[in-house]
Write a protein that holds these residues in place. Sequence first.
Motif, PDB file in Angstrom:
ATOM      1  N   LEU A 171      -5.472  18.078   5.761  1.00  0.00           N
ATOM      2  CA  LEU A 171      -5.719  16.995   6.702  1.00  0.00           C
ATOM      3  C   LEU A 171      -4.691  16.982   7.831  1.00  0.00           C
ATOM      4  CD1 LEU A 171      -6.671  15.662   3.702  1.00  0.00           C
ATOM      5  CD2 LEU A 171      -7.340  13.869   5.276  1.00  0.00           C
ATOM      6  N   LEU A 213     -10.411   5.874   0.530  1.00  0.00           N
ATOM      7  CA  LEU A 213      -9.218   6.535   1.036  1.00  0.00           C
ATOM      8  C   LEU A 213      -9.555   7.919   1.559  1.00  0.00           C
ATOM      9  CD1 LEU A 213      -6.616   5.537  -1.689  1.00  0.00           C
ATOM     10  CD2 LEU A 213      -6.870   4.620   0.612  1.00  0.00           C
ATOM     11  N   VAL A 214      -8.856   8.321   2.605  1.00  0.00           N
ATOM     12  CA  VAL A 214      -9.030   9.665   3.153  1.00  0.00           C
ATOM     13  C   VAL A 214      -7.717  10.435   3.001  1.00  0.00           C
ATOM     14  CG1 VAL A 214      -9.593  11.003   5.215  1.00  0.00           C
ATOM     15  CG2 VAL A 214     -10.785   8.854   4.765  1.00  0.00           C
ATOM     16  N   GLU A 215      -6.660   9.924   3.611  1.00  0.00           N
ATOM     17  CA  GLU A 215      -5.375  10.637   3.536  1.00  0.00           C
ATOM     18  C   GLU A 215      -4.680  10.443   2.196  1.00  0.00           C
ATOM     19  OE1 GLU A 215      -3.051  11.352   6.782  1.00  0.00           O
ATOM     20  OE2 GLU A 215      -4.269  10.340   8.265  1.00  0.00           O
ATOM     21  N   ASP A 216      -4.901   9.302   1.578  1.00  0.00           N
ATOM     22  CA  ASP A 216      -4.209   8.961   0.339  1.00  0.00           C
ATOM     23  C   ASP A 216      -5.060   9.172  -0.894  1.00  0.00           C
ATOM     24  OD1 ASP A 216      -1.813   8.308   1.350  1.00  0.00           O
ATOM     25  OD2 ASP A 216      -2.055   6.136   1.215  1.00  0.00           O
ATOM     26  N   ALA A 217      -6.138   9.947  -0.764  1.00  0.00           N
ATOM     27  CA  ALA A 217      -7.065  10.048  -1.891  1.00  0.00           C
ATOM     28  C   ALA A 217      -6.354  10.489  -3.164  1.00  0.00           C
ATOM     29  CB  ALA A 217      -8.199  11.003  -1.540  1.00  0.00           C
ATOM     30  N   GLN A 241      -1.255  -1.662  -4.019  1.00  0.00           N
ATOM     31  CA  GLN A 241      -2.562  -1.773  -3.384  1.00  0.00           C
ATOM     32  C   GLN A 241      -3.118  -0.373  -3.206  1.00  0.00           C
ATOM     33  OE1 GLN A 241      -2.520  -3.482   0.553  1.00  0.00           O
ATOM     34  NE2 GLN A 241      -4.691  -3.177   0.883  1.00  0.00           N
ATOM     35  N   ARG A 284      -5.812  -4.360  -5.706  1.00  0.00           N
ATOM     36  CA  ARG A 284      -4.733  -5.061  -5.035  1.00  0.00           C
ATOM     37  C   ARG A 284      -4.109  -6.129  -5.913  1.00  0.00           C
ATOM     38  NH1 ARG A 284      -6.391  -6.330   0.759  1.00  0.00           N
ATOM     39  NH2 ARG A 284      -4.336  -7.242   0.714  1.00  0.00           N
ATOM     40  N   ASP A 287       0.817  -1.221   0.000  1.00  0.00           N
ATOM     41  CA  ASP A 287       0.000   0.000   0.000  1.00  0.00           C
ATOM     42  C   ASP A 287       0.843   1.261   0.000  1.00  0.00           C
ATOM     43  OD1 ASP A 287       0.885  -0.734   2.521  1.00  0.00           O
ATOM     44  OD2 ASP A 287      -0.883   0.014   3.568  1.00  0.00           O
ATOM     45  N   ARG A 288       1.887   1.268   0.826  1.00  0.00           N
ATOM     46  CA  ARG A 288       2.696   2.476   0.963  1.00  0.00           C
ATOM     47  C   ARG A 288       3.992   2.395   0.156  1.00  0.00           C
ATOM     48  NH1 ARG A 288       0.807   6.991   2.111  1.00  0.00           N
ATOM     49  NH2 ARG A 288       2.661   7.650   3.211  1.00  0.00           N
ATOM     50  N   GLU A 321      -4.457   5.497   6.626  1.00  0.00           N
ATOM     51  CA  GLU A 321      -5.778   5.009   6.242  1.00  0.00           C
ATOM     52  C   GLU A 321      -6.301   3.972   7.230  1.00  0.00           C
ATOM     53  OE1 GLU A 321      -7.483   6.283   3.905  1.00  0.00           O
ATOM     54  OE2 GLU A 321      -5.922   7.500   2.981  1.00  0.00           O
ATOM     55  N   ARG A 329      -6.506   1.058  -1.212  1.00  0.00           N
ATOM     56  CA  ARG A 329      -7.673   0.698  -0.423  1.00  0.00           C
ATOM     57  C   ARG A 329      -8.922   1.406  -0.939  1.00  0.00           C
ATOM     58  NH1 ARG A 329      -3.698   0.510   3.400  1.00  0.00           N
ATOM     59  NH2 ARG A 329      -3.642  -1.389   4.633  1.00  0.00           N
ATOM     60  N   HIS A 332      -9.124  -9.335   9.697  1.00  0.00           N
ATOM     61  CA  HIS A 332      -8.600  -9.765   8.390  1.00  0.00           C
ATOM     62  C   HIS A 332      -8.252  -8.608   7.472  1.00  0.00           C
ATOM     63  CE1 HIS A 332     -12.675  -8.941   6.872  1.00  0.00           C
ATOM     64  NE2 HIS A 332     -12.135  -8.940   5.674  1.00  0.00           N
ATOM     65  N   GLU A 381     -11.863  -5.284  -1.317  1.00  0.00           N
ATOM     66  CA  GLU A 381     -11.339  -5.276   0.053  1.00  0.00           C
ATOM     67  C   GLU A 381     -11.371  -6.633   0.741  1.00  0.00           C
ATOM     68  OE1 GLU A 381      -9.555  -3.374   1.574  1.00  0.00           O
ATOM     69  OE2 GLU A 381      -9.864  -1.380   0.808  1.00  0.00           O
ATOM     70  N   ASP A 382     -12.435  -7.385   0.576  1.00  0.00           N
ATOM     71  CA  ASP A 382     -12.591  -8.601   1.373  1.00  0.00           C
ATOM     72  C   ASP A 382     -12.411  -9.874   0.557  1.00  0.00           C
ATOM     73  OD1 ASP A 382     -13.122  -7.160   3.758  1.00  0.00           O
ATOM     74  OD2 ASP A 382     -15.129  -6.747   2.994  1.00  0.00           O
TER      75      ASP A 382
END
Lengths: 580, 580
Positions: free
Chosen positions: B210, A353-357, A348, A574, A290-291, B283, A350, B474, A502-503
Amino acid sequence: MRITGGLWGLRQEINRQATIPLGLEQMERSGVLSNLRIAAGEASGDFQGYRFQDSDLYKQLEAVAWEHARQPGEPYQTFAEQAAALLARAQRPDGYLNSHYQLVKPDRVYAELEWSHEMYCAGHLFQAAVAAARAGLAPQLVEVARRFADQMVRVFLDGGHDGVDGHAEVETALVELYRLTGERSYLELAAKLIDNRGKGLIPETGLGPLYAQDHLPVREADTAVGHAVRQLYLEAGVVDVALETDDESLMECSVRRWEDMVATKTAITGGLGSRHDGEAFGERYELPPDRAYNESCAAIASIHWNWRLLLATGDVRYADLIERTLYNAFAASTSADGERFFYVNPLQRRADLVEDAYLGRRRGWFACACCPPNIMRLLSSLGHYVATARDNALYVHQYMPGTIDAGEFAVSVETDYPWDGRVMITVTRAPATPWSLMLRVPGEGYTGHPRTWQVGEQAELELDMTPRLVFPHHRIDALRGCAAIERGPLVYCFEQADQDVEDLALAEDAQLRVVHAELPGIGRTVLIETDALRVTEASQGLPYTPHHLATSTGTTATAIPYFQWDNRDGGAMRVWVPLA
Amino acid sequence: MRITGGLWGLRQEINRQATIPLGLEQMERSGVLSNLRIAAGEASGDFQGYRFQDSDLYKQLEAVAWEHARQPGEPYQTFAEQAAALLARAQRPDGYLNSHYQLVKPDRVYAELEWSHEMYCAGHLFQAAVAAARAGLAPQLVEVARRFADQMVRVFLDGGHDGVDGHAEVETALVELYRLTGERSYLELAAKLIDNRGKGLIPETGLGPLYAQDHLPVREADTAVGHAVRQLYLEAGVVDVALETDDESLMECSVRRWEDMVATKTAITGGLGSRHDGEAFGERYELPPDRAYNESCAAIASIHWNWRLLLATGDVRYADLIERTLYNAFAASTSADGERFFYVNPLQRRADLVEDAYLGRRRGWFACACCPPNIMRLLSSLGHYVATARDNALYVHQYMPGTIDAGEFAVSVETDYPWDGRVMITVTRAPATPWSLMLRVPGEGYTGHPRTWQVGEQAELELDMTPRLVFPHHRIDALRGCAAIERGPLVYCFEQADQDVEDLALAEDAQLRVVHAELPGIGRTVLIETDALRVTEASQGLPYTPHHLATSTGTTATAIPYFQWDNRDGGAMRVWVPLA
């Protein structure tokens, strides 16, 4: 190699028709040309952009030069000639050329090399000049480059100035300029700059000596560290100097770092650089999907380095990594229409996203625009990275349709790779003496042996294109319990446009079904469909419990090639999917 | 509550004997006092340190004040009186007080609030003054604080200045000063500052809105974002203002963010903030053990927020999170000898670090020294967070030996918690009217009912101290396939000093054995021993393969409480261990 079709032929055409024009427009819009006009005394105004703004033009010029070599014509020829003339007028009488320092800090020339990017910019100028010379375009560019290189030789080689640029780049460029001109002082300067690194000659920047690979002498460092693009450009220069000066210990240290990097610091896409902070490699086995940073420029720099190692050693592993990087980390950097670019290439994204939008969406340009023109120059010169010839043997490293001319021996290549595994090679020119047609089988090596060829004779290779699940080394904490899908050279990903991501979970024995398709926004592709699971788990209170609470139900899932993601929406994605 | 022994009694004694003296020494060494002397016109020289340097002294003074309340005496009383007098002399006639702006940028007062920390520093001054007033120490401090607060009221409340400090802190402090003084304009200013946030009144810093929680009005934000300490200090102020103004929607938004944070952004240690870049939350479900930031100040700020929510609602879940944070994220921030501190509290430290070699080792002090005095003030005031009384009921939230005085009802507590689960409470004062002795059972709630008590009567609680494996939700990608060990309130970790950590794995049904021990460098502890596995996997070429290549052999492993790590060596550590 002249690429005439297929995935990369299409990419080259989009590069020529859409991407490079967009880049040329940005040369005006982002102030790059204006800075030089002010430096030349032909315009007024303030310097715009970063201090390495000139390098955008140089990479753009390199792309234009390679385009000219592929297919001469306008408006590229005029752009290159006018830019070369402007650079000549902006250049100081002593040869120095850097619009930022000439306009903003004329008294600080070569005085703050830790951040100045003066040599970095010079390197990109030299590379552009070499490209122009090889393409027979704008000869004035080589004159400008040589005057600047000569000035650098006077200051840093003859003058005893022991400065080292915080951002490696000029080293490999100086060797190329030496190869073009035969001027040995350029090679000597490159060698000196490499040996000066790691001696504490770069003043502290606040980011620590690892950031600029100044923590250890190059010959002593065992692992790639710090700012990934800096390390990787440096390695290209290290291999260039080692090769041209027959310096075995220098070559060995680069190979040692390559082996460590590949085993412990490389994403499955070939992406490099695990951290946003410092745009840095990070620790061994620190490979968060992700990062991950995986800067587009790092993928390009990796291809440069691997290509030089391949030329120096003939070892197939470098061609393997070029292929992985090319079809995944690099190919993903540009949208299908060639008009949007990734700077950062995570594995990836998610949902919600909030911070990474802002991440995981390609953009039209960047204030720090190192990546787009870098992408353009690699695409324009991609034919250089496909085949090599030596001792009456033609090595074909990558498979794309087109023609390969090795002098007395030439072939044409027909293939639908990477969509299909069949490669058909037809001899179009052959001498009476035996030649080997050495075809790379990914992960295995080169197959072929010396024989005499008749024009029209064909060799066929059928590469295994069965999709497969791959699993990460147990030390990669961030990928534990996950699998990824590969088919041929392509890494796959699951995108929100096709299902909730996501799942999702995969069974370890999941059957993977190949589906050829044409998708809106993406075009030609091969999808992988599979049975999968959808995991459900309550999420209230702390997400740590003494019992596994997740349950799952059956579903199906569709994966697309990673490089084609973010051409439809801004949803989750992902590469690595949990195993059920 | 007066803490008289046990783990926290020892910690308070070390804080008094070792840590606070070290902090007082730093007030001279790091220029904090010198800055104020220059501002008072009593010394010459340049301002030293960060622009929020004054706040180090304020937090230090708060610790000294709470120490004075615990146990009056020297040299703390003299230090506090002298510091208060110095602050009074340094203060501008209009009440403004900030040595950085007075010395370095007198014309920029309140003009660059996005970075200035002027209100942040003021907030820490107000908190110190309230502590001093409650401790009966250095009354001049309240005068200084009130003059400054009155000046802020004139500028920001009466004067119509709509500025908002980039770093929240002053909001909760203003409410405390209001509670102390009854001056309602302080409460009104706190309320205005909270409602002004999220309206774009904070100029862009380059880190995005943010970072300082200015992206959305406080009442609309659903999730904790940006710089973790800023968000958490803000929440303390939000709950304070909501409680004092009976503002239900303000209370609800804070609870909503708390629930989201706990379910998706909280480390098992209670640590908060997943990113080094921006010291940010990250996130939802982004909880990397290795690159987690988990700043010590964030743990402290979380305890502040949770305590206010507990007071406002009586909901046991806030006491549960205080306990988790206290025994793990917070307790880990200081070495066993009280002389070294963590700023960053990751849950994993790899072996053979290169880029992160500086991380995962406590240090004696920091250029940005926000954490150490913050740790000191929480330790000195820890007794405040243990028990509450209401409606003839005494709630005991945390278990440590000592005495709790609720006026007409008082008890003494004997316990060896967290090493042992038995808690014995003896009534030492009781009225004829019934009282409830409400004892928290972690994760369950409060047990107790109204009854009349005789002095000397005892209540006994036996908490379950069976060690347990816990598993992550998970969606937490970075912890997939791992388990952690907990016992009582303690999270455990495996440290290199006890075994090779990198290739360790646990069976899902691993038997956990409890071993009471006394270790050099650590002191009293409870170890967990378990059968484990050691994983071996070749690592050459890319670490992604179509087959699982790892094999494992049996071994044993020993875990220690997380808070006690890094007291023996600088080796590898991990809280989350792969499941075999």
